[in-house]
Design a protein around this motif. Sequence first.
Motif, PDB file in Angstrom:
ATOM      1  N   ILE A   9     -43.623  -1.342  14.289  1.00 32.24           N
ATOM      2  CA  ILE A   9     -44.541  -0.742  13.314  1.00 32.24           C
ATOM      3  C   ILE A   9     -45.067   0.587  13.822  1.00 32.24           C
ATOM      4  CG2 ILE A   9     -46.798  -1.011  12.227  1.00 32.24           C
ATOM      5  CD1 ILE A   9     -46.121  -4.003  11.940  1.00 32.24           C
ATOM      6  N   LEU A  10     -45.441   0.660  15.089  1.00 28.20           N
ATOM      7  CA  LEU A  10     -45.963   1.917  15.643  1.00 28.20           C
ATOM      8  C   LEU A  10     -44.884   2.994  15.715  1.00 28.20           C
ATOM      9  CD1 LEU A  10     -48.354   0.638  18.441  1.00 28.20           C
ATOM     10  CD2 LEU A  10     -48.958   1.602  16.220  1.00 28.20           C
ATOM     11  N   VAL A  11     -43.653   2.604  15.999  1.00 32.48           N
ATOM     12  CA  VAL A  11     -42.562   3.576  16.010  1.00 32.48           C
ATOM     13  C   VAL A  11     -42.305   4.097  14.600  1.00 32.48           C
ATOM     14  CG1 VAL A  11     -40.074   3.815  16.366  1.00 32.48           C
ATOM     15  CG2 VAL A  11     -41.479   2.738  18.120  1.00 32.48           C
ATOM     16  N   MET A  12     -42.395   3.221  13.616  1.00 34.60           N
ATOM     17  CA  MET A  12     -42.190   3.641  12.230  1.00 34.60           C
ATOM     18  C   MET A  12     -43.334   4.512  11.712  1.00 34.60           C
ATOM     19  SD  MET A  12     -40.576   0.131  10.600  1.00 34.60           S
ATOM     20  CE  MET A  12     -41.483   0.350   9.126  1.00 34.60           C
ATOM     21  N   THR A  13     -44.471   4.501  12.394  1.00 31.35           N
ATOM     22  CA  THR A  13     -45.620   5.293  11.968  1.00 31.35           C
ATOM     23  C   THR A  13     -45.339   6.788  12.092  1.00 31.35           C
ATOM     24  OG1 THR A  13     -47.135   3.534  12.614  1.00 31.35           O
ATOM     25  CG2 THR A  13     -48.066   5.724  12.396  1.00 31.35           C
ATOM     26  N   PHE A  14     -44.618   7.200  13.110  1.00 29.51           N
ATOM     27  CA  PHE A  14     -44.405   8.631  13.337  1.00 29.51           C
ATOM     28  C   PHE A  14     -43.652   9.322  12.203  1.00 29.51           C
ATOM     29  CE2 PHE A  14     -45.410   7.116  17.598  1.00 29.51           C
ATOM     30  CZ  PHE A  14     -46.446   7.977  17.895  1.00 29.51           C
ATOM     31  N   PRO A  15     -42.566   8.764  11.672  1.00 24.99           N
ATOM     32  CA  PRO A  15     -41.939   9.430  10.512  1.00 24.99           C
ATOM     33  C   PRO A  15     -42.818   9.400   9.260  1.00 24.99           C
ATOM     34  CG  PRO A  15     -40.417   7.878  11.508  1.00 24.99           C
ATOM     35  CD  PRO A  15     -41.726   7.687  12.174  1.00 24.99           C
ATOM     36  N   MET A  16     -43.704   8.418   9.171  1.00 23.59           N
ATOM     37  CA  MET A  16     -44.573   8.311   8.001  1.00 23.59           C
ATOM     38  C   MET A  16     -45.631   9.419   7.968  1.00 23.59           C
ATOM     39  SD  MET A  16     -43.470   5.943   6.164  1.00 23.59           S
ATOM     40  CE  MET A  16     -41.804   5.890   6.742  1.00 23.59           C
ATOM     41  N   PHE A  17     -45.815  10.116   9.095  1.00 20.29           N
ATOM     42  CA  PHE A  17     -46.749  11.239   9.101  1.00 20.29           C
ATOM     43  C   PHE A  17     -46.340  12.304   8.091  1.00 20.29           C
ATOM     44  CE2 PHE A  17     -48.159   9.973  13.477  1.00 20.29           C
ATOM     45  CZ  PHE A  17     -49.483   9.770  13.125  1.00 20.29           C
ATOM     46  N   LEU A  18     -45.038  12.448   7.852  1.00 24.44           N
ATOM     47  CA  LEU A  18     -44.569  13.423   6.869  1.00 24.44           C
ATOM     48  C   LEU A  18     -45.123  13.137   5.488  1.00 24.44           C
ATOM     49  CD1 LEU A  18     -40.838  13.733   7.913  1.00 24.44           C
ATOM     50  CD2 LEU A  18     -42.657  15.381   8.318  1.00 24.44           C
ATOM     51  N   PHE A  19     -45.261  11.859   5.158  1.00 23.18           N
ATOM     52  CA  PHE A  19     -45.741  11.469   3.838  1.00 23.18           C
ATOM     53  C   PHE A  19     -47.258  11.335   3.769  1.00 23.18           C
ATOM     54  CE2 PHE A  19     -41.496   9.576   4.354  1.00 23.18           C
ATOM     55  CZ  PHE A  19     -40.841  10.303   3.376  1.00 23.18           C
ATOM     56  N   SER A  20     -47.922  11.336   4.898  1.00 20.80           N
ATOM     57  CA  SER A  20     -49.357  11.065   4.885  1.00 20.80           C
ATOM     58  C   SER A  20     -50.217  12.270   5.243  1.00 20.80           C
ATOM     59  CB  SER A  20     -49.663   9.905   5.832  1.00 20.80           C
ATOM     60  OG  SER A  20     -49.255  10.223   7.137  1.00 20.80           O
ATOM     61  N   ILE A  21     -49.620  13.408   5.504  1.00 20.42           N
ATOM     62  CA  ILE A  21     -50.419  14.593   5.806  1.00 20.42           C
ATOM     63  C   ILE A  21     -51.171  15.065   4.565  1.00 20.42           C
ATOM     64  CG2 ILE A  21     -50.277  17.037   6.430  1.00 20.42           C
ATOM     65  CD1 ILE A  21     -48.077  16.275   8.383  1.00 20.42           C
ATOM     66  N   TYR A  22     -50.492  15.085   3.423  1.00 19.27           N
ATOM     67  CA  TYR A  22     -51.123  15.568   2.193  1.00 19.27           C
ATOM     68  C   TYR A  22     -52.358  14.742   1.802  1.00 19.27           C
ATOM     69  CZ  TYR A  22     -51.766  17.143  -2.576  1.00 19.27           C
ATOM     70  OH  TYR A  22     -52.309  17.634  -3.730  1.00 19.27           O
ATOM     71  N   PRO A  23     -52.302  13.399   1.799  1.00 19.29           N
ATOM     72  CA  PRO A  23     -53.528  12.649   1.486  1.00 19.29           C
ATOM     73  C   PRO A  23     -54.666  12.929   2.464  1.00 19.29           C
ATOM     74  CG  PRO A  23     -51.647  11.213   1.304  1.00 19.29           C
ATOM     75  CD  PRO A  23     -51.153  12.496   1.893  1.00 19.29           C
ATOM     76  N   GLY A  24     -54.349  13.150   3.722  1.00 19.34           N
ATOM     77  CA  GLY A  24     -55.388  13.484   4.698  1.00 19.34           C
ATOM     78  C   GLY A  24     -56.061  14.804   4.381  1.00 19.34           C
ATOM     79  N   ILE A  25     -55.270  15.788   3.976  1.00 10.91           N
ATOM     80  CA  ILE A  25     -55.816  17.092   3.618  1.00 10.91           C
ATOM     81  C   ILE A  25     -56.679  16.977   2.369  1.00 10.91           C
ATOM     82  CG2 ILE A  25     -55.201  19.400   2.781  1.00 10.91           C
ATOM     83  CD1 ILE A  25     -52.733  19.245   4.613  1.00 10.91           C
ATOM     84  N   VAL A  26     -56.198  16.230   1.370  1.00  8.39           N
ATOM     85  CA  VAL A  26     -56.946  16.086   0.120  1.00  8.39           C
ATOM     86  C   VAL A  26     -58.292  15.400   0.360  1.00  8.39           C
ATOM     87  CG1 VAL A  26     -56.940  14.916  -2.117  1.00  8.39           C
ATOM     88  CG2 VAL A  26     -54.906  16.113  -1.350  1.00  8.39           C
ATOM     89  N   VAL A  27     -58.306  14.328   1.137  1.00  9.85           N
ATOM     90  CA  VAL A  27     -59.553  13.615   1.404  1.00  9.85           C
ATOM     91  C   VAL A  27     -60.531  14.493   2.172  1.00  9.85           C
ATOM     92  CG1 VAL A  27     -60.554  11.676   2.681  1.00  9.85           C
ATOM     93  CG2 VAL A  27     -58.540  11.322   1.269  1.00  9.85           C
ATOM     94  N   SER A  28     -60.052  15.227   3.160  1.00  4.08           N
ATOM     95  CA  SER A  28     -60.959  16.076   3.942  1.00  4.08           C
ATOM     96  C   SER A  28     -61.501  17.229   3.103  1.00  4.08           C
ATOM     97  CB  SER A  28     -60.267  16.596   5.193  1.00  4.08           C
ATOM     98  OG  SER A  28     -59.180  17.438   4.851  1.00  4.08           O
ATOM     99  N   GLU A  29     -60.678  17.803   2.230  1.00  8.95           N
ATOM    100  CA  GLU A  29     -61.157  18.863   1.339  1.00  8.95           C
ATOM    101  C   GLU A  29     -62.200  18.322   0.365  1.00  8.95           C
ATOM    102  OE1 GLU A  29     -60.536  22.167   1.119  1.00  8.95           O
ATOM    103  OE2 GLU A  29     -59.326  22.075   2.942  1.00  8.95           O
ATOM    104  N   LEU A  30     -61.962  17.126  -0.153  1.00  7.20           N
ATOM    105  CA  LEU A  30     -62.910  16.508  -1.073  1.00  7.20           C
ATOM    106  C   LEU A  30     -64.255  16.265  -0.397  1.00  7.20           C
ATOM    107  CD1 LEU A  30     -63.255  15.110  -3.916  1.00  7.20           C
ATOM    108  CD2 LEU A  30     -62.709  12.997  -2.714  1.00  7.20           C
ATOM    109  N   LEU A  31     -64.221  15.752   0.823  1.00  6.59           N
ATOM    110  CA  LEU A  31     -65.467  15.515   1.559  1.00  6.59           C
ATOM    111  C   LEU A  31     -66.183  16.816   1.886  1.00  6.59           C
ATOM    112  CD1 LEU A  31     -64.484  12.623   3.969  1.00  6.59           C
ATOM    113  CD2 LEU A  31     -65.940  12.506   1.955  1.00  6.59           C
ATOM    114  N   GLU A  32     -65.418  17.866   2.165  1.00  9.85           N
ATOM    115  CA  GLU A  32     -66.035  19.161   2.459  1.00  9.85           C
ATOM    116  C   GLU A  32     -66.736  19.716   1.218  1.00  9.85           C
ATOM    117  OE1 GLU A  32     -64.827  23.316   4.598  1.00  9.85           O
ATOM    118  OE2 GLU A  32     -63.416  22.461   3.159  1.00  9.85           O
ATOM    119  N   LYS A  33     -66.096  19.610   0.079  1.00  5.37           N
ATOM    120  CA  LYS A  33     -66.699  20.125  -1.154  1.00  5.37           C
ATOM    121  C   LYS A  33     -67.895  19.286  -1.595  1.00  5.37           C
ATOM    122  CE  LYS A  33     -62.568  22.249  -3.049  1.00  5.37           C
ATOM    123  NZ  LYS A  33     -61.530  22.177  -4.082  1.00  5.37           N
TER     124      LYS A  33
END
Length: 64
Positions: A9-33
Amino acid sequence: MSSQDIVIILVMTFPMFLFSIYPGIVVSELLEKKYGIEESKKRAVMVTVTFLFALTLSILLYYI
């Protein structure tokens, strides 16, 4: 759940970063605003959400 399952599971987490960067950016921008958080907290939120989302995707992929 064996230790081998956890490692896979932890090894599979690293490729999943490609798909999860955008939600992280959206949530942080929302909290900032909405709450006006400072830049260091925004970055911490972005990294945390990205990792948790990637971990969730990996767990779902492994068990489904």
